[in-house]
Scaffold this motif. Structure first.
Motif, PDB file in Angstrom:
ATOM      1  N   GLY A   1      42.216  27.874  47.754  1.00  0.00           N
ATOM      2  CA  GLY A   1      41.710  28.842  48.734  1.00  0.00           C
ATOM      3  C   GLY A   1      40.400  28.356  49.310  1.00  0.00           C
TER       4      GLY A   1
ATOM      5  N   GLY B   1      37.470  29.058  48.043  1.00  0.00           N
ATOM      6  CA  GLY B   1      36.424  28.979  47.027  1.00  0.00           C
ATOM      7  C   GLY B   1      35.614  30.262  46.889  1.00  0.00           C
TER       8      GLY B   1
ATOM      9  N   LEU C   1      42.877  28.117  34.407  1.00  0.00           N
ATOM     10  CA  LEU C   1      44.324  27.860  34.270  1.00  0.00           C
ATOM     11  C   LEU C   1      44.692  26.447  34.712  1.00  0.00           C
ATOM     12  N   ARG C   2      43.991  25.952  35.716  1.00  0.00           N
ATOM     13  CA  ARG C   2      44.312  24.580  36.168  1.00  0.00           C
ATOM     14  C   ARG C   2      44.136  23.599  35.016  1.00  0.00           C
TER      15      ARG C   2
HETATM   16  O1  CDP Z   1      39.350  29.830  46.582  1.00  0.00           O
HETATM   17  P1  CDP Z   1      40.043  29.202  45.421  1.00  0.00           P
HETATM   18  O2  CDP Z   1      41.083  30.126  44.868  1.00  0.00           O
HETATM   19  O3  CDP Z   1      40.571  27.845  45.672  1.00  0.00           O
HETATM   20  O4  CDP Z   1      38.938  28.985  44.306  1.00  0.00           O
HETATM   21  P2  CDP Z   1      38.204  30.025  43.342  1.00  0.00           P
HETATM   22  O5  CDP Z   1      38.843  31.355  43.296  1.00  0.00           O
HETATM   23  O6  CDP Z   1      36.783  30.009  43.703  1.00  0.00           O
HETATM   24  O7  CDP Z   1      38.413  29.353  41.937  1.00  0.00           O
HETATM   25  C1  CDP Z   1      37.847  28.100  41.623  1.00  0.00           C
HETATM   26  C2  CDP Z   1      38.879  27.131  41.069  1.00  0.00           C
HETATM   27  O8  CDP Z   1      39.321  27.560  39.766  1.00  0.00           O
HETATM   28  C3  CDP Z   1      40.125  27.034  41.910  1.00  0.00           C
HETATM   29  O9  CDP Z   1      40.575  25.707  41.900  1.00  0.00           O
HETATM   30  C4  CDP Z   1      41.124  27.873  41.142  1.00  0.00           C
HETATM   31  O10 CDP Z   1      42.473  27.493  41.380  1.00  0.00           O
HETATM   32  C5  CDP Z   1      40.712  27.635  39.706  1.00  0.00           C
HETATM   33  N1  CDP Z   1      41.015  28.709  38.737  1.00  0.00           N
HETATM   34  C6  CDP Z   1      41.605  28.378  37.514  1.00  0.00           C
HETATM   35  O11 CDP Z   1      41.925  27.227  37.258  1.00  0.00           O
HETATM   36  N2  CDP Z   1      41.835  29.355  36.596  1.00  0.00           N
HETATM   37  C7  CDP Z   1      41.478  30.614  36.807  1.00  0.00           C
HETATM   38  N3  CDP Z   1      41.700  31.528  35.882  1.00  0.00           N
HETATM   39  C8  CDP Z   1      40.887  30.943  38.044  1.00  0.00           C
HETATM   40  C9  CDP Z   1      40.653  29.971  38.986  1.00  0.00           C
END
Ligand code: CDP
Length: 221
Positions: free
Chosen positions: A102, A104, A203-204
């Motif tokens: 997304g 970020g 989760l990633r």
């Molecule tokens: O906008 P985006 O969803 O890409 O990013 P974000 O919500 O700011 O989250 C930061 C990063 O952490 C993103 O790569 C998400 O996919 C990841 N994430 C994750 O791995 N596990 C979670 N529980 C939440 C977010």
């Protein structure tokens, strides 16, 4: 053979109080409640009596009607069918989607203590700061629509440093054995096909996920 109209009528009598014992009814009010004429209501009562579904005594202006044991048994059969559909441990949904990046913003919102604390209370874990975006498959989008019927938790909005942060809805779910939550911003403009997941862990990293990889969320409502 008890027809659907009979069951409907029987249910109405039971709801009026006719299960434990006789209840006063007249064809006019029963007809109004069932959306049928008094004549039809009267015929239904007669038919139910002939099938031993009710007992009745005619009195001035109406009748005393009670649901018989056979009648109760038919209603219970209906109840069993509905129970299979909606009762017990609830219905399980699997929603599959692919990981997407997304803007970020999730990390920023999720790290605000006012949100964070409410999520912790609802879900029982302090969420990792961020939301994992999942683009649902076409089939999952259809199933996702059903989730609007679920009991979503409300996360209250708040004001901070002159800014307003909106309310958010949250629904517990699982990814494998990791307890997670689906979050939907109150005034979201996101299409239904995108869901945002919060979890106690990244989760990633935990599941070795990259953009485009498939993830299955399990929801029980
Ligand atoms: O906008 P985006 O969803 O890409 O990013 P974000 O919500 O700011 O989250 C930061 C990063 O952490 C993103 O790569 C998400 O996919 C990841 N994430 C994750 O791995 N596990 C979670 N529980 C939440 C977010």
């Amino acid at each position: 053979m008890v027809g659907p109209e009979d069951i409907e009528c029987l249910k109405r009598i039971a709801l009026r109080g006719g299960l434990p014992g006789p209840v006063f009814l007249n064809s006019q009010t029963l007809g109004d409640e069932l959306g049928i004429s008094p004549q039809t209501a009267s015929r239904r009562l007669k038919s139910l009596e002939q099938q031993n579904m009710i007992r009745r005594t005619l009195i001035a202006d109406g009748q005393q009607v009670s649901v018989s044991e056979e009648g109760e048994s038919s209603l219970r059969q209906e109840y069993c069918d509905y129970y299979r559909l909606f009762g017990g441990k609830g219905r399980n949904f699997s929603l599959e989607g692919t990981v997407e990046s997304g803007l970020g913003e999730g990390a920023y919102y999720m790290s605000l203590p006012q949100y964070m604390q409410q999520f912790e209370q609802i879900l029982g874990f302090a969420p990792y700061p961020g939301t994992l975006n999942l683009r649902l498959s076409q089939v999952a989008v259809q199933r996702r629509k059903r989730l609007t019927l679920a009991d979503w938790y409300q996360v209250a909005g708040f004001e901070s440093e002159g800014r307003t942060f909106g309310q958010v809805r949250c629904l517990p779910c699982m990814i494998g054995d990791i307890p997670c939550g689906i979050v939907v911003p109150g005034r979201s403009h996101y299409p239904d096909a995108l869901v945002e997941i919060i979890a106690p862990v990244g989760l990633r990293r935990e599941l070795h996920l990259n953009d485009g990889q498939e993830v299955v969320i399990e929801v029980s409502i």
